[in-house]
Write a protein that holds these residues in place. Structure first.
Motif, PDB file in Angstrom:
ATOM      1  N   PHE A   1       0.785  -1.332   0.077  1.00  0.00           N
ATOM      2  CA  PHE A   1       0.192  -0.048   0.088  1.00  0.00           C
ATOM      3  C   PHE A   1       0.840   1.209  -0.084  1.00  0.00           C
ATOM      4  O   PHE A   1       0.402   2.319  -0.597  1.00  0.00           O
ATOM      5  N   ARG A   2       1.943   0.873   0.611  1.00  0.00           N
ATOM      6  CA  ARG A   2       2.920   2.332   0.369  1.00  0.00           C
ATOM      7  C   ARG A   2       3.229   2.661  -0.799  1.00  0.00           C
ATOM      8  O   ARG A   2       3.482   3.658  -1.271  1.00  0.00           O
ATOM      9  N   GLU A   3       3.557   1.631  -1.478  1.00  0.00           N
ATOM     10  CA  GLU A   3       4.111   1.601  -3.098  1.00  0.00           C
ATOM     11  C   GLU A   3       3.090   2.233  -4.007  1.00  0.00           C
ATOM     12  O   GLU A   3       3.190   3.032  -4.778  1.00  0.00           O
ATOM     13  N   ASN A   4       1.826   1.879  -3.416  1.00  0.00           N
ATOM     14  CA  ASN A   4       0.506   2.266  -4.462  1.00  0.00           C
ATOM     15  C   ASN A   4      -0.723   2.688  -3.334  1.00  0.00           C
ATOM     16  O   ASN A   4      -1.479   1.649  -3.340  1.00  0.00           O
TER      17      ASN A   4
ATOM     18  N   ASP B   1       3.677   9.037   4.572  1.00  0.00           N
ATOM     19  CA  ASP B   1       4.258  10.049   4.731  1.00  0.00           C
ATOM     20  C   ASP B   1       3.995  10.794   5.827  1.00  0.00           C
ATOM     21  O   ASP B   1       2.742  11.286   5.897  1.00  0.00           O
ATOM     22  N   GLU B   2       5.071  11.506   6.678  1.00  0.00           N
ATOM     23  CA  GLU B   2       4.629  12.137   7.871  1.00  0.00           C
ATOM     24  C   GLU B   2       3.988  13.580   7.402  1.00  0.00           C
ATOM     25  O   GLU B   2       2.973  14.172   8.125  1.00  0.00           O
ATOM     26  N   SER B   3       4.166  14.108   6.264  1.00  0.00           N
ATOM     27  CA  SER B   3       3.511  15.484   5.910  1.00  0.00           C
ATOM     28  C   SER B   3       2.158  15.189   5.845  1.00  0.00           C
ATOM     29  O   SER B   3       1.448  16.156   5.974  1.00  0.00           O
ATOM     30  N   ALA B   4       1.334  14.210   5.676  1.00  0.00           N
ATOM     31  CA  ALA B   4      -0.008  13.809   5.498  1.00  0.00           C
ATOM     32  C   ALA B   4      -0.727  13.713   6.692  1.00  0.00           C
ATOM     33  O   ALA B   4      -2.000  14.010   6.863  1.00  0.00           O
ATOM     34  N   ARG B   5       0.168  13.636   7.982  1.00  0.00           N
ATOM     35  CA  ARG B   5      -0.310  13.429   9.143  1.00  0.00           C
ATOM     36  C   ARG B   5      -1.033  14.616   9.820  1.00  0.00           C
ATOM     37  O   ARG B   5      -1.833  14.472  10.706  1.00  0.00           O
ATOM     38  N   GLY B   6      -0.466  16.011   9.449  1.00  0.00           N
ATOM     39  CA  GLY B   6      -0.755  17.069  10.038  1.00  0.00           C
ATOM     40  C   GLY B   6      -2.383  17.398   9.545  1.00  0.00           C
ATOM     41  O   GLY B   6      -3.173  17.645  10.269  1.00  0.00           O
ATOM     42  N   PRO B   7      -2.665  17.337   8.190  1.00  0.00           N
ATOM     43  CA  PRO B   7      -3.950  17.369   7.919  1.00  0.00           C
ATOM     44  C   PRO B   7      -4.923  16.545   8.410  1.00  0.00           C
ATOM     45  O   PRO B   7      -6.089  16.502   8.619  1.00  0.00           O
ATOM     46  N   LEU B   8      -4.499  15.305   8.577  1.00  0.00           N
ATOM     47  CA  LEU B   8      -5.262  14.323   8.917  1.00  0.00           C
ATOM     48  C   LEU B   8      -5.481  14.654  10.465  1.00  0.00           C
ATOM     49  O   LEU B   8      -6.812  14.421  11.048  1.00  0.00           O
TER      50      LEU B   8
END
Length: 141
Positions: free
Chosen positions: A14-17, A115-122
């Protein structure tokens, strides 16, 4: 009672796609007879999902289409909407956008990249759903 389920991507495939997970969730919904709306991040992602839903499992047939492509879209089990389209409400929404899913629904599935950048909006979306009185669940995929 509305609910929001957050799927945090962890497994290598799932990480790859990440869209593979979206296809798996759409298949489960279709098998349960649940009409589904997928809110794609952009038109390119909508096209990629459209292709992947045909190809990801040769034994699965999931009737789907992109919103705005055809007038009989109400009949598609899975409707994929890019921004700019105002699709009809469905009880199940898979949200791939940064903001919380607009519209009226009973359940929303949030697919969160590794990726960590997605966790803020999450975290922001989690709080917004919580404020709306949604029941919240989190799954590591």
């Amino acid at each position: 009672m509305s609910r929001a389920d957050f799927y945090l991507i962890a497994k290598p495939r799932f990480r790859e796609n990440p869209l593979l997970l979206v296809c798996e969730l759409a298949r489960k919904a279709h098998e349960a007879g649940q009409p589904t709306l997928i809110l794609a991040r952009d038109a390119a992602q909508a096209e990629a999902l459209d292709d992947l839903l045909w190809a990801f499992d040769e034994n699965a047939y999931i009737p789907h289409q992109i919103a705005g492509a055809d007038e009989d879209e109400d009949e598609a089990a899975v409707l994929i909407a890019a921004p700019g389209h105002d699709p009809p409400s469905r009880s199940l929404v898979i949200n791939l956008r940064d903001g919380i899913a607009p519209g009226d629904y009973q359940r929303v599935l949030e697919v969160v990249p590794a990726d960590e950048s997605a966790r803020g909006p999450l975290r922001q979306r989690w709080r917004e759903y919580q404020a709306r009185g949604f029941v919240l669940n989190k799954y590591d995929m």
